[in-house]
Design a protein around this motif. Sequence first.
Motif, PDB file in Angstrom:
ATOM      1  N   CYS A  75       0.851  -1.308  -0.040  1.00  0.00           N
ATOM      2  CA  CYS A  75       0.166   0.062  -0.173  1.00  0.00           C
ATOM      3  C   CYS A  75       0.728   1.368  -0.067  1.00  0.00           C
ATOM      4  N   VAL A  76       0.307   2.223  -0.938  1.00  0.00           N
ATOM      5  CA  VAL A  76       1.115   3.539  -0.997  1.00  0.00           C
ATOM      6  C   VAL A  76       0.295   4.770  -0.743  1.00  0.00           C
ATOM      7  N   ALA A  77       0.371   5.665   0.101  1.00  0.00           N
ATOM      8  CA  ALA A  77      -0.576   6.570   0.371  1.00  0.00           C
ATOM      9  C   ALA A  77       0.270   7.826  -0.643  1.00  0.00           C
ATOM     10  N   LEU A  78      -1.068   8.399  -0.898  1.00  0.00           N
ATOM     11  CA  LEU A  78      -0.790   9.393  -2.025  1.00  0.00           C
ATOM     12  C   LEU A  78      -0.858  10.788  -1.582  1.00  0.00           C
ATOM     13  N   ASN A  79      -1.172  10.975  -0.328  1.00  0.00           N
ATOM     14  CA  ASN A  79      -0.961  12.425   0.361  1.00  0.00           C
ATOM     15  C   ASN A  79      -0.841  12.359   1.910  1.00  0.00           C
ATOM     16  N   LYS A  80      -0.670  13.471   2.570  1.00  0.00           N
ATOM     17  CA  LYS A  80      -0.347  13.616   4.047  1.00  0.00           C
ATOM     18  C   LYS A  80      -1.342  13.105   4.837  1.00  0.00           C
ATOM     19  N   ALA A  81      -2.537  13.428   4.539  1.00  0.00           N
ATOM     20  CA  ALA A  81      -3.692  12.993   5.364  1.00  0.00           C
ATOM     21  C   ALA A  81      -3.840  11.749   5.275  1.00  0.00           C
ATOM     22  N   ALA A  82      -3.822  10.940   3.906  1.00  0.00           N
ATOM     23  CA  ALA A  82      -4.069   9.349   4.023  1.00  0.00           C
ATOM     24  C   ALA A  82      -2.781   8.636   4.675  1.00  0.00           C
ATOM     25  N   ALA A  83      -1.917   9.417   4.481  1.00  0.00           N
ATOM     26  CA  ALA A  83      -0.575   8.816   5.095  1.00  0.00           C
ATOM     27  C   ALA A  83      -0.701   8.664   6.639  1.00  0.00           C
ATOM     28  N   GLY A  84      -1.231   9.879   7.224  1.00  0.00           N
ATOM     29  CA  GLY A  84      -1.395   9.960   8.615  1.00  0.00           C
ATOM     30  C   GLY A  84      -2.475   8.904   8.988  1.00  0.00           C
ATOM     31  N   ARG A  85      -3.433   8.554   8.174  1.00  0.00           N
ATOM     32  CA  ARG A  85      -4.482   7.775   8.818  1.00  0.00           C
ATOM     33  C   ARG A  85      -3.998   6.242   8.632  1.00  0.00           C
ATOM     34  N   ALA A  86      -3.185   5.925   7.576  1.00  0.00           N
ATOM     35  CA  ALA A  86      -2.613   4.732   7.582  1.00  0.00           C
ATOM     36  C   ALA A  86      -1.522   4.383   8.607  1.00  0.00           C
ATOM     37  N   PRO A 219     -12.232   2.359   3.733  1.00  0.00           N
ATOM     38  CA  PRO A 219     -11.447   1.157   4.201  1.00  0.00           C
ATOM     39  C   PRO A 219     -10.852   0.571   2.729  1.00  0.00           C
ATOM     40  N   VAL A 220      -9.797  -0.177   2.938  1.00  0.00           N
ATOM     41  CA  VAL A 220      -9.017  -0.530   1.899  1.00  0.00           C
ATOM     42  C   VAL A 220      -8.610  -2.054   2.357  1.00  0.00           C
ATOM     43  N   GLU A 221      -9.281  -2.828   1.389  1.00  0.00           N
ATOM     44  CA  GLU A 221      -8.987  -4.573   1.453  1.00  0.00           C
ATOM     45  C   GLU A 221      -8.895  -5.183  -0.030  1.00  0.00           C
ATOM     46  N   VAL A 222      -7.514  -5.715  -0.119  1.00  0.00           N
ATOM     47  CA  VAL A 222      -7.107  -6.012  -1.352  1.00  0.00           C
ATOM     48  C   VAL A 222      -6.518  -7.528  -1.319  1.00  0.00           C
ATOM     49  N   ILE A 223      -6.897  -8.168  -2.472  1.00  0.00           N
ATOM     50  CA  ILE A 223      -6.483  -9.806  -2.543  1.00  0.00           C
ATOM     51  C   ILE A 223      -5.310  -9.540  -3.714  1.00  0.00           C
ATOM     52  N   ALA A 224      -4.186  -9.834  -3.449  1.00  0.00           N
ATOM     53  CA  ALA A 224      -3.296 -10.098  -4.708  1.00  0.00           C
ATOM     54  C   ALA A 224      -3.319 -11.453  -5.043  1.00  0.00           C
ATOM     55  N   PRO A 225      -3.511 -11.746  -6.435  1.00  0.00           N
ATOM     56  CA  PRO A 225      -3.846 -13.101  -6.653  1.00  0.00           C
ATOM     57  C   PRO A 225      -2.966 -14.039  -6.688  1.00  0.00           C
ATOM     58  N   ASP A 226      -3.185 -15.289  -6.259  1.00  0.00           N
ATOM     59  CA  ASP A 226      -2.274 -16.348  -5.632  1.00  0.00           C
ATOM     60  C   ASP A 226      -1.513 -16.776  -6.888  1.00  0.00           C
ATOM     61  N   PRO A 227      -0.012 -16.620  -6.705  1.00  0.00           N
ATOM     62  CA  PRO A 227       0.891 -17.090  -7.821  1.00  0.00           C
ATOM     63  C   PRO A 227       1.347 -18.192  -7.800  1.00  0.00           C
ATOM     64  N   PHE A 228       0.937 -19.205  -6.802  1.00  0.00           N
ATOM     65  CA  PHE A 228       1.469 -20.662  -6.467  1.00  0.00           C
ATOM     66  C   PHE A 228       0.282 -21.381  -7.073  1.00  0.00           C
ATOM     67  N   LEU A 229       0.188 -21.710  -8.490  1.00  0.00           N
ATOM     68  CA  LEU A 229      -0.734 -22.474  -9.166  1.00  0.00           C
ATOM     69  C   LEU A 229       0.024 -23.009 -10.167  1.00  0.00           C
ATOM     70  N   PRO A 230      -0.392 -24.313 -10.554  1.00  0.00           N
ATOM     71  CA  PRO A 230       0.368 -24.946 -11.626  1.00  0.00           C
ATOM     72  C   PRO A 230       0.291 -24.281 -12.779  1.00  0.00           C
ATOM     73  N   LYS A 231      -0.798 -23.587 -13.035  1.00  0.00           N
ATOM     74  CA  LYS A 231      -0.983 -22.984 -14.563  1.00  0.00           C
ATOM     75  C   LYS A 231       0.140 -21.951 -14.768  1.00  0.00           C
ATOM     76  N   LEU A 232       0.737 -21.187 -13.523  1.00  0.00           N
ATOM     77  CA  LEU A 232       1.549 -20.173 -13.483  1.00  0.00           C
ATOM     78  C   LEU A 232       3.043 -20.823 -13.342  1.00  0.00           C
ATOM     79  N   ASP A 233       2.919 -21.643 -12.566  1.00  0.00           N
ATOM     80  CA  ASP A 233       4.568 -22.540 -12.295  1.00  0.00           C
ATOM     81  C   ASP A 233       4.338 -24.111 -12.360  1.00  0.00           C
ATOM     82  N   PRO A 234       4.589 -24.728 -13.447  1.00  0.00           N
ATOM     83  CA  PRO A 234       4.502 -26.070 -13.483  1.00  0.00           C
ATOM     84  C   PRO A 234       5.156 -26.928 -12.706  1.00  0.00           C
ATOM     85  N   LEU A 235       6.233 -26.282 -12.042  1.00  0.00           N
ATOM     86  CA  LEU A 235       7.001 -26.979 -11.269  1.00  0.00           C
ATOM     87  C   LEU A 235       6.300 -27.379  -9.806  1.00  0.00           C
TER      88      LEU A 235
END
Length: 301
Positions: A75-86, A219-235
Amino acid sequence: MEPASLENLRVLYHSDDFIVINKHWDIRIDSKMWYEKQTVQSQLRHRFPELADPGTYYGFRFCHQLDFSTSGALCVALNKAAAGRAYRCFKERLVTKAYLALVRGSVQSSRMTLDFSIGRSTAEGRTHMMCIAGSDGCENPKPCQTELVVLEYGSYSGDPVTKVLLQPLTGRTHQLRVHCSAIGHPIVGDFTYSLRTDSAPYRMMLHAYLLRLPLEPEPVEVIAPDPFLPKLDPLWAPQHKVQPLEGALEQLLQHPKDPVEGEEQGSSPQHAGTVEGKTAPRETEEQIAQCQQWLSEWGMD
């Protein structure tokens, strides 16, 4: 599996106050070194030059940190007020994080609370590493806990591994990597905490999957997609599913753990086991230094 570049910054969330990106593996968030051309800072400047703030040292206000080798939600805040809340949200221990990892071997218990104090190593050749209390040269260990939930058993390049969901209840340096190593299941590709033996995988298999900041009014709620899938990494070859990721994550969010209470150095040894009824820990030296840097850059007016 492509390497990081200036062009392949992945944005998961963007508002007037925050950007959440899916940080690439093997890239630093920022750097003071002139030769470090490939950083998240430079990716953001390339993609969003109009959002860079010349009043800050790095041009962008990073709300938290991820290791060089760790991918996922940042997460990156884009202004001082947002940074203070975070900042207040992190300081008051209101942030929820969950990580995905592939670890070596077959973890026997489907759910564990890893409870090992972590300090900085002073042992020869390990001065840039963390260590658990009781190991040689472990300086000033602090209490910390991690929740581990087994998702799947399988293999990576033919060797047995376990896919797990990790929830850090404290924020010590390298906490997840040290805790997994301490129970004999180092993270796949973690060269440092496998004592420089696990060098074959193309990356360390640790990923910041969920980031939840209960901010007001956004509110900020984010999911970063699962990279550990056979279609992405066949090993990676899953063989037996213990529970679905969605169910494990829902259980984690519905029944959040209390933070761990800080203890003075020299308290009773930490061990693997559930600890209940704890309150928020004291801030670590790293957290205090980070907060002081944030305050000096942002101002809280």
